[in-house]
Design an enzyme around this catalytic site. Structure first.
Site, short mmCIF file in Angstrom:
data_model
loop_
_atom_site.label_atom_id
_atom_site.label_comp_id
_atom_site.label_asym_id
_atom_site.label_seq_id
_atom_site.Cartn_x
_atom_site.Cartn_y
_atom_site.Cartn_z
N GLU A 99 -105.94 -9.07 -53.14
CA GLU A 99 -107.00 -9.41 -53.93
C GLU A 99 -108.44 -9.18 -53.68
OE1 GLU A 99 -104.47 -10.83 -52.25
OE2 GLU A 99 -103.71 -12.91 -53.42
N CYS A 127 -106.68 -9.03 -47.61
CA CYS A 127 -105.63 -9.21 -48.76
C CYS A 127 -105.88 -8.49 -49.95
CB CYS A 127 -105.52 -10.54 -49.25
SG CYS A 127 -105.19 -11.81 -48.11
O1 LIG Z 1 -101.66 -13.25 -51.84
C1 LIG Z 1 -101.74 -12.83 -50.82
C2 LIG Z 1 -100.99 -13.08 -49.60
C3 LIG Z 1 -100.90 -12.36 -48.53
N1 LIG Z 1 -101.33 -11.33 -48.57
C4 LIG Z 1 -101.08 -10.47 -47.32
C5 LIG Z 1 -102.11 -10.65 -46.08
C6 LIG Z 1 -100.97 -10.02 -44.93
O2 LIG Z 1 -101.26 -8.60 -45.01
C7 LIG Z 1 -99.68 -10.05 -45.60
C8 LIG Z 1 -99.30 -11.50 -44.90
O3 LIG Z 1 -99.76 -12.40 -45.01
O4 LIG Z 1 -99.73 -10.32 -46.71
C9 LIG Z 1 -102.02 -10.85 -49.57
O5 LIG Z 1 -102.40 -9.57 -49.33
N2 LIG Z 1 -102.31 -11.54 -50.59
ZN LIG Z 2 -106.02 -13.68 -49.53
#
Ligand SMILES: O=c1ccn([C@H]2C[C@H](O)[C@@H](CO)O2)c(=O)[nH]1
Ligand SMILES: [Zn+2]
Length: 134
Positions: free
Chosen positions: A55, A53
């Site tokens: 974050e 992700c």
């Molecule tokens: O807070 C979030 C929620 C989802 N995703 C990403 C994970 C995946 O690549 C896409 C769909 O879940 O979004 C993030 O990066 N941060």
């Molecule tokens: Zn996450």
């Protein structure tokens, strides 16, 4: 750097998202104590579970480059409501950032809410729990 500026940094980071599977772009920006901003985007993989992700990308980049004393994180996605970080990222935030650190959640429409690490994951499992292991 204020909330709006950090959100703008997260929007810039979002543009670099590698999302061939979900097409769901997320950006994050983490402000350190020295004023350095660490950027993160989500990075997907054909083995879906290996996706990182936005974050955690920002947090791991910051730690690996010597960032510390984190002041705030901004997170943005193209959602109807301000984006909600997943459980894994909440746990990593709880590990690496102060509990009272503000976290700005936003979307591309300019909606935003301010929360804090402790409020995102009350009762987080922490190193203090490990200290009490027998
Ligand atoms: O807070 C979030 C929620 C989802 N995703 C990403 C994970 C995946 O690549 C896409 C769909 O879940 O979004 C993030 O990066 N941060
Ligand atoms: Zn996450």
């Amino acid at each position: 750097m204020d909330q709006e500026q950090l959100m703008d940094e997260a929007k810039k980071a979002r543009k670099r998202a590698y999302v061939p599977y979900s097409q769901f772009k997320v950006g994050a920006a983490l402000l350190s104590g020295t004023g350095v901003v660490y950027h993160g985007c989500n990075v997907e993989n054909a083995s879906y579970g290996l996706t990182n992700c936005a974050e955690r990308t920002a947090l791991f980049k910051a730690i690996s480059e010597g960032g510390k004393d984190f002041q705030a994180m901004a997170i943005v996605a193209d959602t109807a409501e301000p984006v909600s970080p997943c459980g894994a990222c909440r746990q990593v935030l709880a590990e690496l950032c102060p509990g009272d650190m503000p976290v700005y959640l936003g979307n591309l429409d300019g909606d935003s809410v301010v929360t804090a690490v402790n409020d995102l994951l009350p009762g987080a499992f922490t190193k203090e729990d490990l200290d009490h292991a027998e």
